[in-house]
Scaffold this motif. Structure first.
Motif, PDB file in Angstrom:
ATOM      1  N   UNK A 249       0.842  -1.180   0.000  1.00  0.00           N
ATOM      2  CA  UNK A 249       0.000   0.000   0.000  1.00  0.00           C
ATOM      3  C   UNK A 249       0.882   1.236   0.000  1.00  0.00           C
ATOM      4  N   UNK A 250       0.475   2.267  -0.728  1.00  0.00           N
ATOM      5  CA  UNK A 250       1.386   3.383  -0.941  1.00  0.00           C
ATOM      6  C   UNK A 250       0.953   4.688  -0.302  1.00  0.00           C
ATOM      7  N   UNK A 251      -0.318   4.898  -0.160  1.00  0.00           N
ATOM      8  CA  UNK A 251      -0.717   6.277   0.098  1.00  0.00           C
ATOM      9  C   UNK A 251      -1.509   6.405   1.396  1.00  0.00           C
ATOM     10  N   UNK A 252      -0.771   6.512   2.508  1.00  0.00           N
ATOM     11  CA  UNK A 252      -1.453   6.533   3.786  1.00  0.00           C
ATOM     12  C   UNK A 252      -2.267   7.800   4.004  1.00  0.00           C
TER      13      UNK A 252
ATOM     14  N   UNK B 155     -27.975   6.682  -5.678  1.00  0.00           N
ATOM     15  CA  UNK B 155     -27.644   6.705  -4.253  1.00  0.00           C
ATOM     16  C   UNK B 155     -26.337   5.949  -3.977  1.00  0.00           C
ATOM     17  N   UNK B 156     -25.574   5.680  -5.014  1.00  0.00           N
ATOM     18  CA  UNK B 156     -24.259   5.067  -4.831  1.00  0.00           C
ATOM     19  C   UNK B 156     -23.234   6.168  -4.546  1.00  0.00           C
ATOM     20  N   UNK B 157     -22.451   6.007  -3.475  1.00  0.00           N
ATOM     21  CA  UNK B 157     -21.460   7.056  -3.180  1.00  0.00           C
ATOM     22  C   UNK B 157     -20.451   7.197  -4.322  1.00  0.00           C
ATOM     23  N   UNK B 158     -20.061   8.400  -4.587  1.00  0.00           N
ATOM     24  CA  UNK B 158     -19.034   8.674  -5.593  1.00  0.00           C
ATOM     25  C   UNK B 158     -17.756   7.947  -5.197  1.00  0.00           C
ATOM     26  N   UNK B 159     -17.110   7.358  -6.178  1.00  0.00           N
ATOM     27  CA  UNK B 159     -15.871   6.650  -5.887  1.00  0.00           C
ATOM     28  C   UNK B 159     -16.085   5.193  -5.538  1.00  0.00           C
ATOM     29  N   UNK B 160     -17.337   4.790  -5.458  1.00  0.00           N
ATOM     30  CA  UNK B 160     -17.597   3.413  -5.049  1.00  0.00           C
ATOM     31  C   UNK B 160     -17.847   2.483  -6.242  1.00  0.00           C
ATOM     32  N   UNK B 161     -18.069   3.059  -7.399  1.00  0.00           N
ATOM     33  CA  UNK B 161     -18.507   2.229  -8.525  1.00  0.00           C
ATOM     34  C   UNK B 161     -17.417   2.155  -9.598  1.00  0.00           C
ATOM     35  N   UNK B 162     -17.431   1.086 -10.363  1.00  0.00           N
ATOM     36  CA  UNK B 162     -16.482   0.902 -11.474  1.00  0.00           C
ATOM     37  C   UNK B 162     -17.070  -0.167 -12.394  1.00  0.00           C
TER      38      UNK B 162
ATOM     39  N   UNK C 224      -5.376  -7.570  -9.934  1.00  0.00           N
ATOM     40  CA  UNK C 224      -4.894  -7.394  -8.570  1.00  0.00           C
ATOM     41  C   UNK C 224      -4.232  -6.024  -8.421  1.00  0.00           C
ATOM     42  N   UNK C 225      -3.757  -5.722  -7.243  1.00  0.00           N
ATOM     43  CA  UNK C 225      -3.108  -4.421  -7.012  1.00  0.00           C
ATOM     44  C   UNK C 225      -4.130  -3.388  -6.636  1.00  0.00           C
ATOM     45  N   UNK C 226      -4.989  -3.722  -5.721  1.00  0.00           N
ATOM     46  CA  UNK C 226      -6.155  -2.873  -5.494  1.00  0.00           C
ATOM     47  C   UNK C 226      -6.240  -2.342  -4.081  1.00  0.00           C
ATOM     48  N   UNK C 227      -5.093  -2.132  -3.441  1.00  0.00           N
ATOM     49  CA  UNK C 227      -5.248  -1.714  -2.068  1.00  0.00           C
ATOM     50  C   UNK C 227      -5.380  -0.230  -1.840  1.00  0.00           C
ATOM     51  N   UNK C 228      -4.962   0.555  -2.769  1.00  0.00           N
ATOM     52  CA  UNK C 228      -5.247   1.973  -2.638  1.00  0.00           C
ATOM     53  C   UNK C 228      -6.756   2.135  -2.786  1.00  0.00           C
ATOM     54  N   UNK C 229      -7.295   3.099  -2.063  1.00  0.00           N
ATOM     55  CA  UNK C 229      -8.739   3.260  -2.059  1.00  0.00           C
ATOM     56  C   UNK C 229      -9.306   3.338  -3.464  1.00  0.00           C
ATOM     57  N   UNK C 230      -8.642   4.077  -4.304  1.00  0.00           N
ATOM     58  CA  UNK C 230      -9.196   4.284  -5.647  1.00  0.00           C
ATOM     59  C   UNK C 230      -8.937   3.146  -6.608  1.00  0.00           C
ATOM     60  N   UNK C 231      -8.092   2.230  -6.202  1.00  0.00           N
ATOM     61  CA  UNK C 231      -7.814   1.085  -7.060  1.00  0.00           C
ATOM     62  C   UNK C 231      -8.398  -0.200  -6.482  1.00  0.00           C
TER      63      UNK C 231
END
Lengths: 430, 430, 430, 430
Positions: free
Chosen positions: C12-15, C398-405, C201-208
C-alpha cells in the motif's frame, strides 16, 4: 367430531335390537361408499376432511380397539399397522398417522379395508352373542354405532368437498326431484323461566343414547324469547348479499370480517355465479340456487352477520333445545335421500328443527356445569375440543336417521363452512 | 381492548370530580411514558401491540373525535391526518392506518404528539366548563377516561413485550423490593342459587361507570361451588412443569396442545432457563422466578391445562363475579408501583381478587342476554369482538386504580400470553 | 450486500490519502443520517432492510472487530454487547442479533451510537498513525471504507422504504429541480471476441480497490452484440404497462409471473395511481412519474419481461462490463444530490452507465472461474450469497461517488425491488 | 420439466424407426404404471409432483393437442374437458387445472385414461402412415416422445415421494440384488481452451434429437480443470455428516443454511436413522444405506456444501459436457432395472457419467447466447423456467434409455431433493 364416552353406564336391556342396529349401521356405511370408486375413496381435499376409505377403516378400528381387543378373549388383531393408520386419537392409544396425510394412504388398498370390516364384524357378532361379555360391551357397542353414524355424516360432507374440487363437478347421486314452495317465516314465543337443559342418564339402549357432552342435566334461567319457525332461505340470504352483506364490515364480528377479506368470501361455500345467476354444487352436481330452500354451507360468521343485518340474533343452544319438538324426531334427514336441504312445509310449530341444515347457535361450546370427561381413551377427546367453537343444533340432510335429538350438541369453529350448516333466527321478546 | 359505549345515560352529577379525574388520568399517561425515550416509544414488537406514542395519540384522538369535533363549536382539528393515523376503528370514522404498521410512524414526531395532547386538553378544559355542553358530553368524557385507562394498561403491557425483544433486556423502572412469603391456598364455598349478574344502569359518574358489555343485569342459576382464595403461584406452576405439563397432551385442550407444539412452549411467556434456574423478564429487567408470586403471562390454554392437572377447573365468569369482594376495590394495582404480581397476604376472604394478575375464566366472551350494541361509532366495536375469546376478571398489577370492579369483563383469545394473565382455581362442591 | 474480502494484498502506498478518505467517508454516513430524527433512525420496514442507526453502528463495528481488536494493542472495546447487536455475520464472529428484529433496538440510544463512532474513529486515527501497524491494516481500512460506502447506499435505500410505509409520505430531503428532456434510445455495436473480464490485482489503494468477487480476471468469449445507449424510461415502461404487461404471462419468467399474481404487482414499487395519473414515492416525497426519467425500482422479473416485450434482451454482465466507459467514472451518483434518477443527456457513447439506476443483467451471480473465498471472517460471507441472485451493474443515484467501477458486481434476488434498479436493453447482432 | 420445442427442423428420414419408437415409448409408460393400483395412481404428495394418472394423461394430451388436433383432418377430440384437466401450460392452450389439485382428479377414472391413450395412439398410428402429414408432424412426434420420456422419469420420481409418505413404506418393485464394491475416486485432467458447447442442428431423428435449450452451439473459454472420475458415495457423504456438515453454516451458501435450519435437514431426503444406523427409502422399500453407492436425493445446497467441505467445487455445466464420454451413452439408466444408483465399476475414464444420479453443476440455468424461444405454445415454456435454477447433467437410474446425452440440460431449484440428484466433484488445475 370426536368419539366421546357414553353419558351413563346403567344396565342394558335390549341385545337383539342393538345387534340389529349393528348390522344395519355397518351396512349403511358401505352403502354410502358404493357410488364411489376406489380412486374417489382416497380423496382428501383439505386437512379437516378425511377420505371415504379412512372413515370406513377408522369406524372399524373403533370396535376393534375399544371392544374386541380388551373384551374378546383370543382375538387377533387384523393388522397391527392399522392401529397407527386409522387412529384419530392423540394420546390414549398410541401414535397415529398425521391427519393431513390421510389422502396418501393408497395402501392398504380398499379391498383390504373391506376385508377388515368383515373380519371385525364377524368377531363382533360372535362377541355380542357371549352372555358374559354382553353387559360389559353393550354401552361400548352403542357408543361405537353412534360414532359410526357421526362418520357417515362426515363421509358425505367430506366427499362433497372433494368432488367440488374436481372441475368436472361430478355428482355423487342423481337428484331427487321435489316441488319447492315459498313459505313465510313465522315466530314461536316462549316464556321466561328456570328450565332444565341436557340429557338424563339411562342412555345405553341405542335409542336412548346420548353423548356425555349432553349432560349433566342442569338448570338455566331463560328470559322470554321468540324463535323463527323455519330456517333462513336462500332467497332471504340473497337479499342480504344484494344489500352489500359481504362488502362492508357493518354487521360482522371482527374476526368474521377478517375472514371475509382474507378468503375473499362473497357467497356461501359451493356457490358460483354464472352469467349473473347463482349456482351451487350439491351431491347431485351443479344446481341453480333455489330461493325457497334453506341457505346452507355458511359459517357462524355469516350466520351471525345475517342475523345482525336482519335486526335479529341467533338463538342460544338452550333456547333452541327448549323450543325444539320432542320425540319422535322427524325431518329431512339422510334417510329421505335428498342429501340436500328442501323448502319448508306448511306452517305448524318449529319447522325444519331436525334435518335440512345444522343451525348455528350463539353459544360457545363449553362443558355443562358439573361435566367431567370420562377417564381413559374412549372418553378422552370430548373435553379436548371445548375451545373457540360454536354449538350447532338439529342435524342436517346428511345426518343418519336415529342419530339426532333435541339435546344433541354439535360444534365447529366459527369459520367452518363445509358442514351442512344454516341459520335459524331468534329474538328477545319485548 | 376496544372503546365500548357507556352502559347507560342517566343524569350526571359531579362535574368537578370528573374534571379532576380528567386532569389526573391525562397526566398519568404522560407519566407512564416518561421513562421511555422517543426511540422506545415508537417500538411495535408484534401486530397485537402498539407503540407508546400511538397509545398517547389514540387516546387523545378519542376525545377530539367523539367530543370536540361534534360538540365544541368552532373547534379546529389539530391535524386532519391524525384521524387516519390514530383511529383504531374499522368503519364508523373513516379509514385507518394498518395496525401492524403502527411501528412505522416515526412521523409525526413525539413532540408533535405532546403538542396534540396539550391542544386537545385545553379545548377539553374549555368545553367542560360550558354549562350547555356539559350534560351532553359528561358520559362521553367518562367513557373517554375509562378508554384511556385501558390504554394505560396496554401501554405497559406492550412496552414490556417490546423491551423483552431487545437482547439487552432493559428495565422500564427499578424494582420495588418486597418481602415474599409462602401462603397456603384455601377455598371459599358458595351455595347454589339464582343470582343476578352484571352492572346496573346509572353509571355516568366516573366511579359508577361500567362498559356496556357488563350489562344488562340478568339472572343466572349457579350450582354450589368452591373457589380458591388466592391465585396459583409460580411454585405450584413449576410443579406442573416438573410433572411434564408441557410434554404430554394429557391435560390440554386440543387446540391448546397444537399451540404448545407449534410454538414450542415450555414455560410461561418471558421465562427463560439459565443454568437450570428459571428467570423471567419483568418491567424491572430479568429476575429470578419467585415461587410465592402468582404465575403470570400464561394463556388460557395453560390455565386450563394446569387446572385439569390439579384436578380442578377454572371458575366461570359468573362464579368469579359472585365470589368477588364488593366495594371498595383494593389490591396490587398500577398505583402500588410494583408493575409485577406479588405474593398473597394473610388469609382473609378472596385474596388477590383485584390486581396482581387477570384471572382466566372458563367462560367464552359472549354478549349478555338482552345486550344490544349501541348505535354509531362510539359503541360499534364492542360487539365486534365477541367470538372465540375467553373472559378474564379482576385486573392486574398494571391496571390503573379505579378502573376495575367485580362486573368488569376483559377478554382475549385463548392463546394470548402478553397480558398480565394468571390462574385462579375453582371446583364443584360435593 | 456483504463485506467481502479485498481482492489482493500488494503493498500500500498512500497513507495520507486513505486517512483523508477515512475522515470523509465516516463523516458522510453521519451527514446522510442528519435529516432523520432518532425515531426515524430506528425504523425497520422489512426484514431485508435495516434501521439507519444499525447501519451507523454496524459499519463502526466492522472497524472495531477487524482492525482495532486484533491490531490495536491495548484497545478496550466500547461495549461487549455491541458485538452481538451489530454483527451481521453468521459464524466467524459469534452470535448476532436476529436480522428481522433490528428495529427493536431502541437501546442503545442513538446518542450512544454517536459516541461509539467517535470512540472508534479516535482509536482508528491513532492506529493509522502507527508505522508498524499500517502495512498490516491498510488493506483492511480500505475494505472497511468500501464496506461503509455499501451501507451508505443501503441507508438511503432502506429509509426510502421505511418512509414510504408512513401514510404521510414524508420527504427525506427537498427535491432538486432539474429540466427533463426526451431523448431517443440509440445502440452501440460491439464485435465478437475473446475478452478479459474482471479486476486485476493491485487494489489496495482506495481508488484502485475492488471486491474479491470482481476477480480473478478471466477470459470470456462473446459473440457480437448491441447494447442500448441509455436506460429504459418511465415513458417506455408505461407503454409496456398500457399493452397489458402486468395482465398476461406472455413475456414473463414462470416464477416472475407467480410473483406478479401473488403480490398483485401492477407497476414498479413506489408507484401509485391517483385520478388516472401515476405518482411515485421518492426521497423528496410524492412526485408525478416523469416519462423521460429512467424507470426505477423494478425487479429482475419486470426487467426481463419488459425486454421480452420489447423484442430485446438484457445484457450479460460481461457484455455490460465490456461496453461500459472506463475511467474516470461519472454520472448521477449520490454526490449529485438528486437521490433520484434523471433523464439522459445528449447522445454520446453509453449514457447513464454509472449512476441513475442499477441495471439488471441476464447473468446469475456466480463466482468467477478460479475464485476462492478468503479464509476467515472478513471474507467468509462473500461466497455465501452466490445462489439464485442476478448481477446488477453500474451503480445508482444513491451510490457514493468513488464506489462504482465497470467491474463492480452487485447482486440481488430476482424479486427484489427496493433497490434503485432499472433496465438497459441489449440484443444480438444480426 | 417442461416440453420445449425441438432445436431444429431439417428433413426427417426414418419414419419406421420413429413409429417403432412411438409404440415402445407409449408402452413403457403403461408398463411403469403397472405395479401401481388405481388408488396409487391418484396420489399427489406435494404441489411439485403429479399423480401417475396425470402423467399418463398429460403425455397423451400432448400428442392430441399439438399433432392430432392441428394436423389430423377430421379428428374428434376424446373429451373436451381433458384440455383443461391435463394441460400443464399456462397460456398458449387455454386454462388449466391448478397444479396442486391434480391429486383431486379421481374422475375421470383410470380406465378412461387408458381408453384415452388407446384412442390417441390409434389416431396417431393412422396419421403417421399419412405421407402428406409425415414431414410436418415428424419433428413433433419426436418431441412428443422425448416429452413422454421426461414424464416417465418424473412418474417414478413422484411415486417414490408419494409412497414414502405412507408409513407402511411400501415398495414399488422388488430390489435387484447387486454386489457393491468400494472404489477410489480418481481424477481426469482437461486442458484450457476455447471449446464449443451445445447441440448442433439436425436433430429430428429420435436418436439425434435435442431440446432447444441445448443450443445454439457456442464458444466458451475454459481454464484447465480436473473432474472426479466417479460420483460422491454415501460413505464420503457420511464423513461430511459425521464432521458436523449439517450442524454449522461453515460450508453452506447463505440460503442453503437457511433451508437447513428451516427444514431441519440432517441427512439426504429419504434417509432415516434407526438405532444408530442410516436407512433410506427406495423404490424397493427401506434399505440400509450402502457406503459404496452414490449419494442421492441431495439438493444443490448440500452438493455445494459437500464440495466446499471437501476443498473442491462442483463442475460447471461446460466442464461436465466437455469431460463427458460421447456416443454411445451407457450407464445405470432406467432400463437396467435397478431404479436406484449402484456402486461404480472399475476405473476407466469418467465413470457414472450417465445414469445413477443427476449431477448438480455450479451453473445457473440460463439461455445459451443467441437462444430464442420458439414462437407458439409448443415452445413457449422453455424460456419460462430460466431463473434461479441450477443445471444438472447426465441422467439418473430412472432416466429412460435413449433420453440422455452430453448436451442435455436438466434444471431444478437449488433446494429440490426429490429428484435422483447427486454430486460429482471438480477442481482447478494448479
Amino acid at each position: 367430531m370426536s368419539a366421546p364416552a357414553p353419558a351413563g353406564d346403567s344396565g342394558h336391556t335390549d341385545r337383539a335390537a342393538t345387534m340389529a342396529q349393528f348390522t344395519e349401521t355397518r351396512a349403511l356405511s358401505l352403502r354410502l361408499a358404493e357410488p364411489l370408486s376406489p380412486e374417489d375413496q382416497i380423496l382428501q381435499s383439505m386437512p379437516d376432511a378425511s377420505p371415504t376409505k379412512w372413515h370406513l377403516a377408522h369406524t372399524t378400528w373403533f370396535f376393534e380397539t375399544f371392544i374386541l381387543k380388551p373384551h374378546a378373549a383370543g382375538y387377533t388383531e387384523f393388522d397391527p399397522d392399522y392401529n397407527y393408520l386409522f387412529n384419530s386419537y392423540y394420546n390414549g392409544v398410541g401414535e397415529r398417522h398425521p391427519r393431513p396425510q390421510r389422502g396418501m394412504l393408497s395402501r392398504p388398498p380398499l379391498d383390504d379395508i373391506h376385508r377388515y370390516r368383515e373380519y371385525v364384524d364377524e368377531a363382533m357378532a360372535a362377541l355380542m352373542e357371549d352372555n358374559a361379555a354382553w353387559p360389559v360391551i353393550a354401552p361400548l357397542v352403542t357408543l361405537g354405532l353412534h360414532h359410526e353414524q357421526q362418520h357417515q355424516e362426515l363421509l358425505l360432507t367430506d366427499i362433497k368437498h372433494a368432488l367440488s374440487c374436481n372441475s368436472l363437478k361430478p355428482a355423487y347421486q342423481d337428484a331427487l326431484m321435489v316441488p319447492t314452495v315459498p313459505s313465510e317465516m313465522g315466530w314461536v314465543d316462549i316464556d321466561a323461566g328456570l328450565v332444565e337443559i341436557g340429557h338424563h342418564a339411562g342412555n345405553e339402549a341405542f335409542n336412548d343414547f346420548a353423548f356425555d357432552n349432553e349432560g349433566p342435566v342442569h338448570k338455566v334461567w331463560l328470559e322470554a324469547f321468540r324463535i323463527a319457525d323455519r330456517a333462513v332461505t336462500n332467497g332471504e340470504y340473497l337479499a342480504f348479499m344484494a344489500d352489500g352483506g359481504y362488502r362492508s364490515p357493518d354487521h360482522w364480528l371482527s374476526d368474521g370480517w377478517d375472514m371475509v377479506c382474507a378468503e375473499g368470501w362473497t357467497a356461501p361455500l359451493y356457490w358460483e355465479q354464472r352469467d349473473g345467476d347463482w349456482w351451487q354444487f350439491t351431491l347431485s352436481g351443479m344446481r341453480s340456487v333455489d330461493p325457497n330452500e334453506p341457505v346452507c354451507h355458511v359459517s357462524y360468521y355469516e350466520a351471525d352477520a345475517f342475523a345482525n343485518w336482519a335486526g335479529k340474533r341467533l338463538p342460544t343452544e338452550f333456547e333452541w333445545e327448549l323450543a325444539a319438538p320432542g320425540h319422535p324426531v322427524s325431518g329431512n334427514l339422510m334417510g329421505a335421500g335428498h342429501l340436500h336441504p328442501v323448502s319448508a312445509g306448511e306452517r305448524s310449530g318449529l319447522r325444519q328443527a331436525y334435518g335440512d341444515v345444522w343451525e348455528w347457535t350463539g353459544s360457545a361450546y363449553r362443558p355443562y356445569p358439573g361435566f367431567r370427561a370420562a377417564a381413559g381413551a374412549v372418553g378422552e377427546y370430548n373435553g379436548k375440543f371445548m375451545s373457540g367453537q360454536m354449538v350447532l343444533k338439529g342435524g342436517s340432510c346428511v345426518t343418519p336417521d336415529g342419530h339426532i335429538r333435541a339435546t344433541y350438541r354439535n360444534f365447529f369453529p366459527p369459520h367452518a363452512r363445509w358442514q351442512f350448516s344454516g341459520i335459524r333466527l331468534a329474538d328477545d321478546q319485548s
